[in-house]
Design an enzyme around this catalytic site. Sequence first.
Site, PDB file in Angstrom:
ATOM      1  N   SER A 251       0.849  -1.193   0.000  1.00 61.95           N
ATOM      2  CA  SER A 251       0.000   0.000   0.000  1.00 61.95           C
ATOM      3  C   SER A 251       0.878   1.234   0.000  1.00 61.95           C
ATOM      4  CB  SER A 251      -0.915   0.015   1.238  1.00 61.95           C
ATOM      5  OG  SER A 251      -0.136   0.152   2.425  1.00 61.95           O
ATOM      6  N   LYS A 252       0.249   2.402  -0.010  1.00 64.36           N
ATOM      7  CA  LYS A 252       0.998   3.656  -0.128  1.00 64.36           C
ATOM      8  C   LYS A 252       1.939   3.879   1.051  1.00 64.36           C
ATOM      9  CE  LYS A 252      -2.269   6.089  -3.119  1.00 64.36           C
ATOM     10  NZ  LYS A 252      -3.152   7.259  -3.289  1.00 64.36           N
ATOM     11  N   ARG A 253       1.644   3.240   2.194  1.00 65.84           N
ATOM     12  CA  ARG A 253       2.540   3.447   3.338  1.00 65.84           C
ATOM     13  C   ARG A 253       3.918   2.818   3.105  1.00 65.84           C
ATOM     14  NH1 ARG A 253      -0.961  -0.440   5.208  1.00 65.84           N
ATOM     15  NH2 ARG A 253      -0.076  -2.449   5.808  1.00 65.84           N
ATOM     16  N   HIS A 254       4.005   1.949   2.087  1.00 69.95           N
ATOM     17  CA  HIS A 254       5.293   1.328   1.774  1.00 69.95           C
ATOM     18  C   HIS A 254       6.105   2.154   0.771  1.00 69.95           C
ATOM     19  CE1 HIS A 254       2.890  -2.325   3.064  1.00 69.95           C
ATOM     20  NE2 HIS A 254       3.917  -2.305   3.895  1.00 69.95           N
ATOM     21  N   GLY A 255       5.560   3.306   0.362  1.00 70.01           N
ATOM     22  CA  GLY A 255       6.274   4.150  -0.600  1.00 70.01           C
ATOM     23  C   GLY A 255       5.523   4.217  -1.916  1.00 70.01           C
TER      24      GLY A 255
END
Length: 485
Positions: A251-255
Site C-alpha cells: 500500500s501507499k505506506r510502503h512508498g
Amino acid sequence: MAEQKVRTRFAPSPTGYMHIGNLRTALYGYLYAKAQHGDFILRIEDTDRSRYVADAVDFIRRTLDLAHIHPDEGPGFGGDCGPYVQSERTDLYKKYAEELVKSGHAYYCFCAEEDHTAGEFSGYDRTCRDLPQDVIDAHLAAGDPYVIRQKMPLTGATTFFDVLHGSITIQNAELEDQVLLKRDGMPTYNFANVIDDHLMGITHIMRGAEFITSTPKYILLYESFGWDVPTFIHLAPVMGKNEDGSISKLSKRHGATSFEDLVKAGYLPEAITNYVALLGWNPKTTNQEIFSMNELIEAFRLDGLSKSPAVFDYAKLGWINGEYLKAMEDEAFQKLARPYFGDLPEYLESAYATLCTLLKTRITHLSELPQEIAFLTSQPAFDAALYTNKRNKATPEKAKELLPAMIGLLETVSDDDWNNAALYEKLNAYIEETGVKKGLAMWVLRIAAAGKAVTPGGATEILTLLGRNVSLERLKKSLANLNEI
C-alpha cells in the site's frame, strides 16, 4: 477440432491509478496471451460510477503503452467484441439478467435498500426469492423499483479448478443471493464480468487470490447460461515490508506503489515492467533477471507462477533499474537525466556530459541525481575527520602539509588545460618527483575539493567538474579551515 485460441483480458476500473498489483495482472495476462500466440483485451469496468475519474481511460492506455503492454482489442484499439467500456453495454446486461429470471436462476427483489441486510445472512435474507407470480406482476405493473438477484443453490457445493491452487470446493450455503442488476439498470461487477468474458471469448482469467471465495458465483452463472467455464488463475498478492520487518499487502505506506509514482521517482518503465514480472513468477530454466519484453514473452509459462505472496523489494527494483541505466547510450541518459538536475551552475553545465558519464553507473534511479551532485553545487560544511584514512595513512596534519604545494601546482594550469587527463598527468609527475604516495595525495585533494568521503569519480574528475576557479577556491578554503584546527 481446432484448439481454441487463448484470449486474456485486463479489466480495470477507470480510477486513474495503476497499482503495482494491477499492473502485474495486466502484464501476466499479456505475457501468457502473447506466449500462446493469442489475444490480449483491454476492457474498462466502469459500472461503479462513484469510482469514475475523468480521462482515466486515456491514463490506463498511456500507462500500458509505457509498460510496453499493447492490447489487441479495447477502447481506442478496435476489435470485433466492442464496445469495450461496460457503461456502453448496459442493454446487454439487462437482457441476460432477464433471461436468468425466466430460466429460474434469478429473481426480482423489490425490498427497500435498508432491508437488504436483514436476517441471519451477512447480506440479504431472501425475502423475495419465492414470491408468487401474481405478486411479482403487481410490483412490476406498479413500476416498483427492483434489483435482480442470482438464485443460489441452498444445498450442496460448487467445485472449480484453479491453475495455481488446484481443485477448490465451497459450500453453496455460504453464497449470498448476489445482486446482478442494480436499480439503476447498471450491472454489478460480478455479473458484468461473466457476460463480457463470455461474449469476448476470454479463455483464461487472471486476477487476485482475494476473488477465490467469490468464484463459485461466477461458475454458477456460467452453468446457468450453459456456457463453457474459462480457466481461472488466482494470483498471490504483492506484499510490502513494514518498518518492523513484518509484511502486509502493498500500500501507499510502503512508498511509491503505483506505476506512475515509480516512473516519477526516476525508475525506467522497462525496468519496472521487468521487475514486476518477477514478482511471483520465475522462468525456472534460467537464472536470468534482466529481460526484454520479447524475452519475457518467450519465457513465460503458467507453471512458473508462485502460490506464495511476493514481497516488493525496492532494493531489487533499484538494482534492475541500475542495470538498465548502465546499458543506456550516453546521449540517451543525458537527455533523460536532464530534468532531474534542475538549474546547474555554469561550470557544471559546461561539464554536463562528463557529469552524466560519472553518475550513470552509480545510481539506482534518476531521483538520486540531485543528492549525488549536491556537493558539486555547494561546498559541504568543513569536516576535518574526513581527511583521516587508515589505508592511505591520511590525516588532517598530512593534508596541511600537502595542500599548499598541490594548490601552487594547480594554479599553474590554465583554463584551457584544465581537464582530467592534463590534471592527472600534472599531479602524477608531482607525486613521482616528491615520492608522496599517490593514494595519500589524491585522497587529500579529493576531500579538500569535494568535502565528501564518497564521490562519483576521483580527485581529478572532481576538479574537472568543478572547473579551475571553483576548484582552487574550494582547495584554499579547505586549507584555511585545516589551519584553524
